[in-house]
Motif scaffolding. Structure first.
Motif, PDB file in Angstrom:
ATOM      1  N   ASN A 520       0.865  -1.171   0.000  1.00 12.58           N
ATOM      2  CA  ASN A 520       0.000   0.000   0.000  1.00 12.58           C
ATOM      3  C   ASN A 520       0.906   1.227   0.000  1.00 12.58           C
ATOM      4  O   ASN A 520       1.600   1.485   0.982  1.00 12.58           O
ATOM      5  CB  ASN A 520      -0.917  -0.005   1.223  1.00 12.58           C
ATOM      6  CG  ASN A 520      -1.884   1.168   1.239  1.00 12.58           C
ATOM      7  OD1 ASN A 520      -1.982   1.925   0.271  1.00 12.58           O
ATOM      8  ND2 ASN A 520      -2.608   1.325   2.335  1.00 12.58           N
ATOM      9  N   ASP A 521       0.938   1.948  -1.127  1.00 16.87           N
ATOM     10  CA  ASP A 521       1.806   3.139  -1.241  1.00 16.87           C
ATOM     11  C   ASP A 521       3.255   2.811  -0.924  1.00 16.87           C
ATOM     12  O   ASP A 521       3.919   3.475  -0.114  1.00 16.87           O
ATOM     13  CB  ASP A 521       1.313   4.256  -0.318  1.00 16.87           C
ATOM     14  CG  ASP A 521      -0.067   4.764  -0.723  1.00 16.87           C
ATOM     15  OD1 ASP A 521      -0.388   4.702  -1.916  1.00 16.87           O
ATOM     16  OD2 ASP A 521      -0.807   5.213   0.174  1.00 16.87           O
ATOM     17  N   ASP A 522       3.757   1.738  -1.542  1.00 23.43           N
ATOM     18  CA  ASP A 522       5.156   1.313  -1.416  1.00 23.43           C
ATOM     19  C   ASP A 522       5.526   0.818  -0.021  1.00 23.43           C
ATOM     20  O   ASP A 522       6.711   0.663   0.292  1.00 23.43           O
ATOM     21  CB  ASP A 522       6.118   2.444  -1.814  1.00 23.43           C
ATOM     22  CG  ASP A 522       5.965   2.824  -3.284  1.00 23.43           C
ATOM     23  OD1 ASP A 522       5.690   1.912  -4.090  1.00 23.43           O
ATOM     24  OD2 ASP A 522       6.112   4.009  -3.609  1.00 23.43           O
ATOM     25  N   VAL A 523       4.545   0.578   0.842  1.00 21.55           N
ATOM     26  CA  VAL A 523       4.793  -0.049   2.139  1.00 21.55           C
ATOM     27  C   VAL A 523       4.280  -1.490   2.056  1.00 21.55           C
ATOM     28  O   VAL A 523       3.150  -1.718   1.632  1.00 21.55           O
ATOM     29  CB  VAL A 523       4.091   0.707   3.279  1.00 21.55           C
ATOM     30  CG1 VAL A 523       4.370   0.017   4.613  1.00 21.55           C
ATOM     31  CG2 VAL A 523       4.574   2.146   3.325  1.00 21.55           C
ATOM     32  N   PHE A 524       5.121  -2.446   2.476  1.00 23.10           N
ATOM     33  CA  PHE A 524       4.792  -3.848   2.294  1.00 23.10           C
ATOM     34  C   PHE A 524       4.355  -4.482   3.610  1.00 23.10           C
ATOM     35  O   PHE A 524       4.744  -4.050   4.697  1.00 23.10           O
ATOM     36  CB  PHE A 524       6.005  -4.620   1.764  1.00 23.10           C
ATOM     37  CG  PHE A 524       6.474  -4.154   0.419  1.00 23.10           C
ATOM     38  CD1 PHE A 524       5.812  -4.539  -0.730  1.00 23.10           C
ATOM     39  CD2 PHE A 524       7.587  -3.332   0.304  1.00 23.10           C
ATOM     40  CE1 PHE A 524       6.252  -4.118  -1.974  1.00 23.10           C
ATOM     41  CE2 PHE A 524       8.032  -2.896  -0.933  1.00 23.10           C
ATOM     42  CZ  PHE A 524       7.360  -3.293  -2.071  1.00 23.10           C
ATOM     43  N   THR A 525       3.570  -5.532   3.467  1.00 17.85           N
ATOM     44  CA  THR A 525       3.311  -6.430   4.581  1.00 17.85           C
ATOM     45  C   THR A 525       3.138  -7.826   4.007  1.00 17.85           C
ATOM     46  O   THR A 525       3.036  -7.999   2.784  1.00 17.85           O
ATOM     47  CB  THR A 525       2.074  -5.995   5.400  1.00 17.85           C
ATOM     48  OG1 THR A 525       2.040  -6.737   6.629  1.00 17.85           O
ATOM     49  CG2 THR A 525       0.791  -6.274   4.624  1.00 17.85           C
ATOM     50  N   TYR A 526       3.105  -8.824   4.882  1.00 13.74           N
ATOM     51  CA  TYR A 526       3.145 -10.205   4.417  1.00 13.74           C
ATOM     52  C   TYR A 526       2.052 -11.042   5.052  1.00 13.74           C
ATOM     53  O   TYR A 526       1.665 -10.834   6.198  1.00 13.74           O
ATOM     54  CB  TYR A 526       4.498 -10.844   4.752  1.00 13.74           C
ATOM     55  CG  TYR A 526       5.673 -10.157   4.098  1.00 13.74           C
ATOM     56  CD1 TYR A 526       6.066 -10.494   2.813  1.00 13.74           C
ATOM     57  CD2 TYR A 526       6.386  -9.172   4.772  1.00 13.74           C
ATOM     58  CE1 TYR A 526       7.145  -9.874   2.204  1.00 13.74           C
ATOM     59  CE2 TYR A 526       7.471  -8.545   4.176  1.00 13.74           C
ATOM     60  CZ  TYR A 526       7.847  -8.895   2.891  1.00 13.74           C
ATOM     61  OH  TYR A 526       8.907  -8.280   2.296  1.00 13.74           O
ATOM     62  N   GLY A 527       1.565 -12.014   4.280  1.00 13.45           N
ATOM     63  CA  GLY A 527       0.701 -13.050   4.806  1.00 13.45           C
ATOM     64  C   GLY A 527       1.430 -14.378   4.749  1.00 13.45           C
ATOM     65  O   GLY A 527       2.346 -14.570   3.941  1.00 13.45           O
ATOM     66  N   SER A 528       1.051 -15.298   5.608  1.00 14.41           N
ATOM     67  CA  SER A 528       1.712 -16.595   5.628  1.00 14.41           C
ATOM     68  C   SER A 528       0.784 -17.630   6.239  1.00 14.41           C
ATOM     69  O   SER A 528      -0.216 -17.296   6.879  1.00 14.41           O
ATOM     70  CB  SER A 528       3.026 -16.524   6.418  1.00 14.41           C
ATOM     71  OG  SER A 528       2.813 -16.006   7.725  1.00 14.41           O
ATOM     72  N   GLY A 529       1.119 -18.883   6.048  1.00 10.43           N
ATOM     73  CA  GLY A 529       0.294 -19.952   6.602  1.00 10.43           C
ATOM     74  C   GLY A 529       0.672 -21.287   5.993  1.00 10.43           C
ATOM     75  O   GLY A 529       1.750 -21.439   5.410  1.00 10.43           O
ATOM     76  N   GLU A 530      -0.207 -22.246   6.120  1.00 11.81           N
ATOM     77  CA  GLU A 530       0.092 -23.577   5.612  1.00 11.81           C
ATOM     78  C   GLU A 530      -1.157 -24.231   5.046  1.00 11.81           C
ATOM     79  O   GLU A 530      -2.292 -23.872   5.387  1.00 11.81           O
ATOM     80  CB  GLU A 530       0.698 -24.443   6.721  1.00 11.81           C
ATOM     81  CG  GLU A 530      -0.171 -24.606   7.943  1.00 11.81           C
ATOM     82  CD  GLU A 530       0.594 -25.212   9.105  1.00 11.81           C
ATOM     83  OE1 GLU A 530       0.013 -26.099   9.773  1.00 11.81           O
ATOM     84  OE2 GLU A 530       1.743 -24.806   9.354  1.00 11.81           O
ATOM     85  N   LEU A 531      -0.926 -25.180   4.156  1.00 11.80           N
ATOM     86  CA  LEU A 531      -2.003 -25.944   3.544  1.00 11.80           C
ATOM     87  C   LEU A 531      -2.307 -27.159   4.397  1.00 11.80           C
ATOM     88  O   LEU A 531      -1.411 -27.940   4.723  1.00 11.80           O
ATOM     89  CB  LEU A 531      -1.598 -26.372   2.135  1.00 11.80           C
ATOM     90  CG  LEU A 531      -2.596 -27.239   1.362  1.00 11.80           C
ATOM     91  CD1 LEU A 531      -3.873 -26.459   1.062  1.00 11.80           C
ATOM     92  CD2 LEU A 531      -1.968 -27.740   0.064  1.00 11.80           C
ATOM     93  N   ASP A 532      -3.566 -27.310   4.751  1.00 13.96           N
ATOM     94  CA  ASP A 532      -4.010 -28.477   5.512  1.00 13.96           C
ATOM     95  C   ASP A 532      -4.181 -29.651   4.550  1.00 13.96           C
ATOM     96  O   ASP A 532      -4.671 -29.481   3.431  1.00 13.96           O
ATOM     97  CB  ASP A 532      -5.330 -28.148   6.216  1.00 13.96           C
ATOM     98  CG  ASP A 532      -5.765 -29.260   7.157  1.00 13.96           C
ATOM     99  OD1 ASP A 532      -6.337 -30.242   6.660  1.00 13.96           O
ATOM    100  OD2 ASP A 532      -5.536 -29.139   8.367  1.00 13.96           O
TER     101      ASP A 532
END
Length: 563
Positions: A520-532
């Motif tokens: 968002n406006d050159d600011v990053f964030t991350y999602g993560s997780g795993e497949l069941d």
């Protein structure tokens, strides 16, 4: 094939006969190493195999994939070192791992412990100029006392005293006088260009590191629920030298320099509103034990498929070429999570005359395709193996310079192939069984890896539903890491907020781990997780990369598959 059988016997004697020293043989070796500068051990798994070179005049070599993990033996944070030519002295039992492009230099001796081969000696880590000790024990179906002790580690103190912890997770404590939480995420394959250029075996060569610093009480958010926090700072990249316990986190406007020691994380945070000293403890430090699953479900080839291959008959080799040509179908078993990956191996044989005195050498070109979501799935990846002469002997391996996985062939019949699947990035995955012509029947109770692509929803509150979609895009020709590229989109509140897309994403098919980046406006964030393995996804829904936004505690929540 009498010539081949004689060679099989000869080579087997070279690598299994015991001279004056303890026997050293291919297999999996499990243990740990401890550097002089560290209080804790680092889990180590070494997968050793024989690889036969193309040149029949050259002797087979011992290859090792040495994997170190953070937080135990089976987390998604791991780094591997590949040694293509181990040095072993049969008379003295000395074993050396020494290749200048690798970070480890290991000099060890081979002994016996309760009937199992033990590798013990010295290790030197070049990137931090630090030495220490290493001990590895041959894997056995009967766990020894050390493995049993590890499985009983349940308390925080016991886990802290034994192994270095994983980096990812939620750390809670104080910044100045305010209650705070530091959330750290590690995403394999989402490195930045700066990290990719680094030397050594630090985790940020293979992982993007990001996260956020949030407070329990903050005027920006007002009062928040007990399991939620108010985000003050976002971190979009980082570096972690776990040998030295040094962690740096940064973004365009914020930087944190941290030190992990004695189970405590201490950080100096510098931002536009001043500097803060923060101290944290990790909320969960469970240690994963070195447990591997044996294959329970096998393919049953017919009597015709189990017949021996025709003998080579130069200059035409017609019968042998016909037996080799075609597709072989079956399943690779992942010994880490007891799952099965549908695998197709296409074989194209042809004759080649490199030397006029040895006409019509039989060659094979092979391509492996791995399917996610069943044999008829459109979600699959391909590994292109290098053409090689078809001359079966111990260490006959199908591999390529631009592929991460490779298959060691143990047995090849008219219509049946048995082997072992390896990954240079992961190590030994597990056994492979294939039959020619069509997909074999497979028990419904076997856990076949689902497709990681699909749509998922989670009911957050009665009024808020999260929606996320993972899409399988076209894959690159060269696959030098074990991660699969993915794309996707998401909607924070179904029916209210806009649908936004990922900047990039990856999926680790062996650890079954999702990673994605949004901005968002050159600011990053991350999602993560795993497949069941049942088909659902367990995900951490990331907050928007906005100053002063509420975030949940770093816990994986179930998202039910809707497509």
């Amino acid at each position: 094939m009498p010539v081949i059988r004689k060679l099989l016997v000869c080579v087997a004697i070279v690598f299994t006969a015991t001279s004056y020293a303890q026997e050293f043989k291919p297999g999996r070796y499990v243990g740990s190493m401890k550097l002089d500068k560290m209080d804790q051990k680092i889990p180590v798994i070494a997968d050793v195999l024989i690889e036969a070179p193309e040149d029949l005049k050259s002797f087979p070599k011992l290859t090792a994939i040495v994997r170190i993990s953070l937080g135990g033996f089976k987390t998604h944070e791991y780094v591997t070192q590949v040694f293509k030519d181990l040095k072993y002295d049969f008379d003295t039992g000395n074993l050396t791992f020494d290749e200048p492009e690798n970070d480890f230099l290991i000099t060890a001796s081979i002994t016996s412990q309760n009937g199992r081969t033990k590798v013990g000696g010295q290790v030197f880590v070049r990137s931090v100029a630090s030495g220490g000790t290493i001990e590895l024990l041959e894997e056995s179906n009967e766990p020894d006392d050390e493995e049993e002790d590890l499985k009983k580690q349940n308390s925080i103190n016991a886990a802290d005293a034994l192994f270095i912890g994983a980096l990812y997770g939620q750390y809670e404590g104080v910044c100045g006088k305010d209650k705070a939480a530091l959330q750290v995420q590690t995403m394999r394959g989402l490195t930045d260009s700066e990290s990719e250029k680094k030397s050594g075996s630090s985790i940020d060569r293979h992982y993007g590191i990001g996260g956020r610093l949030a407070f329990k009480t903050d005027t920006l958010c007002g009062k928040v629920a007990s399991d939620r926090w108010c985000t003050r700072y976002h971190f979009t990249s980082g570096s972690f030298n776990f040998y030295l316990g040094k962690l740096t986190l940064k973004s365009e406007q914020t930087a944190a320099d941290c030190k992990i020691s004695g189970g405590q994380l201490t950080c100096e945070v510098h931002a536009f509103d001043g500097a803060k000293t923060c101290t944290f403890k990790k909320s969960d430090v469970a240690v994963s034990a070195p447990k591997f699953f044996s294959r329970k479900f096998n393919i049953s080839p017919s009597g015709e498929q189990m017949k021996d291959l025709p003998d080579p008959n130069p200059p035409l080799n017609v019968a042998l070429a016909e037996a080799l040509r075609g597709s072989f179908y079956g399943y690779a078993h992942n010994e880490y999570n007891d799952s099965y990956i549908p695998l197709q191996l296409y074989v194209a044989p042809y004759s080649s005359t490199d030397n006029p005195h040895n006409p019509n050498q039989m060659m094979i070109s092979t391509t492996a395709s791995y399917y996610f979501g069943g044999a008829d799935s459109e979600t699959f990846t391909t590994q292109r193996f290098e053409a090689r002469s078809f001359y079966l002997r111990p260490g006959f391996v199908l591999s390529g310079p631009n592929s991460d996985s490779f298959i060691e062939i143990v047995d090849w019949k008219m219509g049946f192939i048995r082997g072992v699947l390896y990954s240079y990035s992961f190590g030994k995955v597990g056994t492979v069984q294939l039959v020619k012509g069509a997909w074999p029947s497979f028990p419904k109770e076997a856990a076949v890896v689902p497709s990681f692509a699909g749509e998922f929803k989670r009911k957050f509150t009665s009024a808020i539903t999260h929606w996320i979609s993972f899409v399988f895009p076209a894959q690159p020709d060269e696959v030098m890491e074990n991660v699969v590229e993915l794309s996707g989109s998401f909607q924070a509140i179904v029916g209210t907020t806009p649908v936004l897309g990922f900047d990039r994403g990856t999926f680790d098919p062996y650890a079954l781990r999702y990673n994605w980046q949004i901005s968002n406006d050159d600011v990053f964030t991350y999602g993560s997780g795993e497949l069941d393995l049942k088909g659902d996804a367990l995900l951490f829904w990331p907050p928007s990369p906005i100053y002063g936004i509420v975030t949940n505690s770093y816990v994986l929540e179930r998202f039910n598959r809707v497509k």
